[in-house]
Design an enzyme around this catalytic site. Sequence first.
Site, PDB file in Angstrom:
ATOM      1  N   GLY A 247      81.325  54.730  39.746  1.00 43.72           N
ATOM      2  CA  GLY A 247      80.703  53.861  40.986  1.00 43.72           C
ATOM      3  C   GLY A 247      79.658  53.296  40.553  1.00 43.72           C
ATOM      4  O   GLY A 247      79.155  52.323  41.291  1.00 43.72           O
ATOM      5  N   TYR A 325      87.926  40.208  46.101  1.00 37.73           N
ATOM      6  CA  TYR A 325      86.805  40.516  46.567  1.00 37.73           C
ATOM      7  C   TYR A 325      85.663  39.840  47.267  1.00 37.73           C
ATOM      8  O   TYR A 325      84.654  40.289  47.556  1.00 37.73           O
ATOM      9  CB  TYR A 325      86.139  41.797  46.035  1.00 37.73           C
ATOM     10  CG  TYR A 325      86.915  42.686  45.401  1.00 37.73           C
ATOM     11  CD1 TYR A 325      87.957  43.657  45.908  1.00 37.73           C
ATOM     12  CD2 TYR A 325      86.892  42.890  43.775  1.00 37.73           C
ATOM     13  CE1 TYR A 325      88.645  44.479  45.035  1.00 37.73           C
ATOM     14  CE2 TYR A 325      87.584  43.893  42.999  1.00 37.73           C
ATOM     15  CZ  TYR A 325      88.466  44.424  43.574  1.00 37.73           C
ATOM     16  OH  TYR A 325      89.033  45.387  43.029  1.00 37.73           O
ATOM     17  N   CYS A 351      98.574  28.265  42.621  1.00 34.79           N
ATOM     18  CA  CYS A 351      98.976  27.463  43.750  1.00 34.79           C
ATOM     19  C   CYS A 351      98.644  28.703  45.061  1.00 34.79           C
ATOM     20  O   CYS A 351      99.512  29.105  45.646  1.00 34.79           O
ATOM     21  CB  CYS A 351     100.395  27.298  43.734  1.00 34.79           C
ATOM     22  SG  CYS A 351     100.872  25.751  43.956  1.00 34.79           S
ATOM     23  N   TYR A 380      87.514  45.411  35.212  1.00 36.37           N
ATOM     24  CA  TYR A 380      88.459  44.899  36.349  1.00 36.37           C
ATOM     25  C   TYR A 380      88.599  43.439  36.081  1.00 36.37           C
ATOM     26  O   TYR A 380      89.029  42.654  37.182  1.00 36.37           O
ATOM     27  CB  TYR A 380      87.960  45.400  37.598  1.00 36.37           C
ATOM     28  CG  TYR A 380      87.537  46.864  37.601  1.00 36.37           C
ATOM     29  CD1 TYR A 380      88.605  47.392  37.841  1.00 36.37           C
ATOM     30  CD2 TYR A 380      86.160  46.915  37.811  1.00 36.37           C
ATOM     31  CE1 TYR A 380      88.377  48.957  38.056  1.00 36.37           C
ATOM     32  CE2 TYR A 380      86.117  48.516  37.843  1.00 36.37           C
ATOM     33  CZ  TYR A 380      87.081  49.603  38.154  1.00 36.37           C
ATOM     34  OH  TYR A 380      86.972  50.694  38.162  1.00 36.37           O
TER      35      TYR A 380
HETATM   36  C1  PLP Z   1      87.923  53.659  39.644  1.00 35.09           C
HETATM   37  C2  PLP Z   1      87.486  55.055  39.339  1.00 35.09           C
HETATM   38  C3  PLP Z   1      86.398  55.363  38.698  1.00 35.09           C
HETATM   39  C4  PLP Z   1      85.391  54.147  38.113  1.00 35.09           C
HETATM   40  O1  PLP Z   1      84.809  53.554  38.777  1.00 35.09           O
HETATM   41  P1  PLP Z   1      83.838  52.328  38.172  1.00 35.09           P
HETATM   42  O2  PLP Z   1      83.087  51.883  39.740  1.00 35.09           O
HETATM   43  O3  PLP Z   1      84.440  51.548  37.450  1.00 35.09           O
HETATM   44  O4  PLP Z   1      82.770  53.232  37.667  1.00 35.09           O
HETATM   45  C5  PLP Z   1      86.095  56.609  38.304  1.00 35.09           C
HETATM   46  N1  PLP Z   1      86.675  57.780  38.832  1.00 35.09           N
HETATM   47  C6  PLP Z   1      87.777  57.440  39.725  1.00 35.09           C
HETATM   48  C7  PLP Z   1      88.549  58.501  40.309  1.00 35.09           C
HETATM   49  C8  PLP Z   1      88.187  56.128  39.992  1.00 35.09           C
HETATM   50  O5  PLP Z   1      89.092  56.049  40.699  1.00 35.09           O
END
Ligand code: PLP
Length: 421
Positions: A247, A325, A351, A380
Amino acid sequence: MITCDLLVYQPFEPTGHGLACDGASIQSIVDHAGTPTYVYSARAIRDAYRAIDDAFASYPHVIHYALKANSTLAIMRLLRSLGSRADANSGGEIRVAERAGFAPSDIVFTGVGKTREELEYAIATGVGAINAESAGELDRIAALACTQGRVARVAVRVNPDIDAQSHPNISTGLRTNKFGVPLQDARAIYRERRGTKGLRLVGVHIHIGSQITTLDPLRRAAASLVSLALELGDDGVSLEHLDLGGGLGIAYEGRPIINPADYAGAVIPELRRSGVPVVLEPGRAVVGHSGALVARVVDTKRFPDGRTFAVLDAGMGELIRPALYGSFHRIVPVAPRPGAETAWDVVGPICESSDVFARDRMLPPLEVDDLVAILDAGAYGSVMGSNYNRHLLPAEVMVDAGAWTVIRRRQTLEDVLSLES
Ligand SMILES: *Cc1c(COP(=O)(O)O)cnc(C)c1O
């Protein structure tokens, strides 16, 4: 324009010969590899990985890189060589991690809708932990493990009802989201399964969202997880790890945001209350800054209201984040032309009216055949590619110490049609 105080290594820099990645000329890379092409810097990946590893040096930790951010084999192998383990979000990602050389025991398996086949495979191959999303899934895991005569190592993913303060589509820790079990139910779920045959309760898991740019939600998530772990300890469940998920956000707009040291500084005091080793699952923060999508301008046009468009040969099929997003990506011409900056709408060829990379972006003059780099596309990006409009997936190139190699060749129409009768 590119150099700002980002606290992290920036691999894409202007030189006398146009934009370069770690000293390799982007122009010469695409002269060989064509466009659109993803270009990654190995050094940026190493630096970002080590920054996280170093930030947690004072606490027992392991990093399970989240494959879903970018699982191209060469990138996975690079991370494995740095000591990373893997976080897989599907059976496919478990197999890709194994292909890249990760031992099954170094893989954790997360995912909100794991199929029976995926669970059977994860149990049989012996992943380090399955992060279960519900009580029902735990019971299915136990039954499948018993059938195989194995013991599955599991953690339960808890949903703490914490707002990650990120984009709603990438927030996962609210009780309105589909992820995990409610925090208040978790203790009972563990307690009821302490002696369940086929299960070993090895961890607790939390992941409240992606592109998180404030410390408070991350600290609160860690605090919730530690409090749960202490309660479980009282219940006689001895955990091997606390999994804080991923995250950690990155600076897409060039403004400094929280860095790994801030993150570690916020969560380590919480973790110390338990003393249990931590698992980290960063994805974006490891690879986000490392990659750029290099594309060619195929058309320019001006509408009577003054809106000026640059149409690229790459669009939402190559990089969907802006369309999905409304994400911001810096865009830089590979060889900027002299002249005043004006406002451009930089768009893809697909398109769909949402196939737009940027609106009213101030850029120097652009002409057909010019190259542009869309920065911070390492996470991503490629993994979300599609063949919509029968576009072919782009090539991928990795630059290491000034030398570059194609790590994924461009898809051909034959590759795509080989699935069809
Ligand atoms: C997507 C995800 C991550 C990685 O998230 P980032 O924002 O790219 O660091 C880590 N753990 C789980 C369970 C996820 O679904």
